[in-house]
Write an enzyme that holds these catalytic residues in place. Structure first.
Site, PDB file in Angstrom:
ATOM      1  N   LYS A   4     -30.134  -1.878 -13.232  1.00  0.00           N
ATOM      2  CA  LYS A   4     -28.853  -2.565 -13.238  1.00  0.00           C
ATOM      3  C   LYS A   4     -29.018  -4.067 -13.401  1.00  0.00           C
ATOM      4  O   LYS A   4     -28.165  -4.755 -13.926  1.00  0.00           O
ATOM      5  CB  LYS A   4     -28.168  -2.250 -11.910  1.00  0.00           C
ATOM      6  CG  LYS A   4     -26.712  -2.618 -11.833  1.00  0.00           C
ATOM      7  CD  LYS A   4     -26.150  -2.072 -10.543  1.00  0.00           C
ATOM      8  CE  LYS A   4     -24.715  -2.483 -10.368  1.00  0.00           C
ATOM      9  NZ  LYS A   4     -24.080  -1.845  -9.244  1.00  0.00           N
TER      10      LYS A   4
HETATM   11  N1  GLU Z   1     -18.405   0.146  -6.244  1.00  0.00           N
HETATM   12  C1  GLU Z   1     -19.220   1.160  -6.789  1.00  0.00           C
HETATM   13  C2  GLU Z   1     -20.193   0.556  -7.801  1.00  0.00           C
HETATM   14  O1  GLU Z   1     -19.958  -0.526  -8.289  1.00  0.00           O
HETATM   15  C3  GLU Z   1     -18.421   2.245  -7.475  1.00  0.00           C
HETATM   16  C4  GLU Z   1     -18.030   3.281  -6.536  1.00  0.00           C
HETATM   17  C5  GLU Z   1     -17.069   4.298  -7.069  1.00  0.00           C
HETATM   18  O2  GLU Z   1     -16.833   4.316  -8.298  1.00  0.00           O
HETATM   19  O3  GLU Z   1     -16.564   5.062  -6.290  1.00  0.00           O
HETATM   20  O4  GLU Z   1     -21.164   1.162  -8.113  1.00  0.00           O
END
Ligand code: GLU
Length: 490
Positions: free
Chosen positions: A256
């Site tokens: 990432k």
């Molecule tokens: N906030 C999470 C992320 O950025 C995503 C979680 C979700 O999609 O439920 O990986």
């Protein structure tokens, strides 16, 4: 528990969401999730919502929010407003709502306060490790009835009974989930009262009326934990679809944090948003033989059944191929608009749009894979002075060509019209006179006017460069040959 049926239920208006944590750039994994959510919603005439999961206060920044929104806008992924919110909702601003839900969970007995300290929890973990088992909280505080005014610090745990719904029919992965007994009563609010991600996420998805949670496969274990929360609150859970991971061409996990795979970096490297969108959509999704498509076509045909089950590899070659297609086919107005910053950077000044510029771009679009490449190829036209590539000059601008080149220059100077049609016979006449193949004359001219041995067709290139600049450059090449000759060059 099966939630997959919802997917086929046309009567339910589709609501999807993308919920990034604003802790950095938008990388292609996130952009792909957003795109699939968007395409699924648009395909079903539904809503595509956004929210920022910024509960990690240390790592979340407003700057990152801006970067993410800007990247989505650039890709053409538009979102709908969340009812009741002027802006994209942020979890950090929804504390009172999470407290309300926590209070309900405590009141109903679905959650309880826990005072087990770190030492005890570590002991449990150690014991599990030694026994080769997963570390699961043993429920010591379950029946202790710890009240809100307890003097000791406490967290709040969700009661996960043996029959808790922890399995679902994933719209991509099929039967998924894990045994409730492997989860244990997990923490939904920390000792400082702040909710943890599972609580905030489920409350938000419920409140936002989300019908389909489409997210990366790394969130699968979250789904097992979140389903019991829905059940505890008596809420209908959404359908879940977990998109397979992206991996590098080598098979390694795509990190990432790799700046190279952020949307911004693709933009800076001169890829069009159409190309990047097309590229990321094909990472793990397919529709028959369809390789090249735009945003609207994607929305038209996107179905979850087109998403594959295995990790998809990110091949840069594929992006270059897709990008080339888009450069070739974009309407000229849009091409100029997208290329403009790259042209300005190449020229070191603002480049004015003109019919001549567009003629040049029409030639170059056939042979460019990125805007950066195209702007570099336009360099010979953008600048008044060019530098000769030393190797090409050594090879093509030799003493033996000085005579024909000089004659060609004189013949070209006599032309009253400067077009491909007049240039062509002029070249042929000089080449024939010196018994040269056309290429033997064209290639030195190319190096003289472009600086390098590659360009579009020589007549087109001369025509677009204009008479004055072409003659001046051929003249400079003749001087170069003379200077080299007097230095005793070969
Ligand atoms: N906030 C999470 C992320 O950025 C995503 C979680 C979700 O999609 O439920 O990986």
């Amino acid at each position: 528990m099966s939630t997959g049926g919802l997917l086929e239920c046309a009567a339910v208006p589709v609501v999807t969401r993308y919920a990034p944590s604003p802790t950095g750039a938008l990388h292609i994994g996130g952009a792909r999730t957003a795109l699939f959510c968007w395409a699924y919603a648009r395909h079903h005439d539904g809503q595509f919502l956004l929210r920022f999961e910024d509960t990690d206060r240390e790592r979340s920044t407003l700057e990152s929010e801006t970067v993410v929104l800007e990247a989505l806008r650039w890709l053409g992924i538009d979102w709908d407003a969340v009812p009741g919110f002027e802006d994209v909702p942020r979890q950090s601003e929804r504390g009172p709502r999470y407290e309300e839900v926590l209070a309900k969970l405590l009141e109903s007995g679905a959650a309880y306060r826990c005072v087990c300290d770190d030492a005890r929890l570590e002991h449990l973990r150690e014991r599990a490790r030694q026994g080769g088992q997963a570390a699961v909280y043993d429920g010591a505080c379950r029946e202790r009835g710890i009240a809100a005014d307890c003097a000791e610090p406490f967290c709040v745990r969700l009661r996960i009974d043996a029959h808790a719904p922890t399995r679902w029919d994933d719209a991509i992965a099929g039967a998924s989930g894990q045994d409730a007994s492997d989860l244990g009563d997990y923490v939904v609010a920390r000792t400082d009262g702040t909710p943890i991600y599972h609580l905030a996420c489920s409350v938000d998805d419920h409140d936002m009326g989300v019908t389909h949670v489409i997210r990366g496969r790394e969130h699968m274990s979250s789904t097992s934990r979140q389903l019991p929360l829905y059940s505890a609150m008596g809420w209908q859970p959404p359908a879940f679809a977990h998109v397979p991971l992206l991996v590098e061409a080598s098979g390694k996990k795509l990190s990432k944090r790799q700046d190279a795979v952020s949307v911004q970096s693709y933009r800076e490297r001169g890829f069009s948003p159409q190309a990047v969108l097309n590229f990321i959509a094909r990472l793990g999704w397919g529709h028959g033989d369809l390789e090249l498509f735009d945003r609207e076509q994607l929305a038209e045909v996107f179905e979850m059944s087109g998403v594959g089950h295995s990790a998809s590899q990110v091949h840069e070659d594929k992006l270059l191929w897709i990008s080339q297609h888009w450069i070739k086919t974009l309407p000229m107005d849009e091409l100029v608009e997208q290329l403009q910053p790259f042209l300005d950077a190449e020229a070191g000044r603002p480049v004015e749009d003109s019919a001549e510029l567009r003629k040049l771009l029409d030639l170059l679009r056939e042979r460019s894979k990125t805007w950066v490449e195209m702007a570099a190829q336009a360099g010979f036209w953008l600048r008044d002075e060019i530098e000769l590539d030393p190797k090409a000059a050594r090879k093509q601008l030799k003493a033996g060509i000085a005579g024909p080149l000089g004659e060609l220059r004189a013949a070209l100077a006599d032309l009253t019209e400067w077009t491909e049609e007049t240039l062509d016979p002029t070249f042929h006449a000089v080449a024939e006179k010196h018994d040269l193949k056309l290429g033997k004359l064209a290639q030195p001219v190319r190096v003289a006017i472009v600086g390098v041995p590659q360009s579009p067709g020589i007549f087109e290139t001369l025509a677009v460069l204009g008479k004055q600049r072409s003659l001046q450059r051929i003249g400079a090449a003749l001087e170069y040959i003379a200077a080299r000759d007097s230095e005793g060059g070969d």
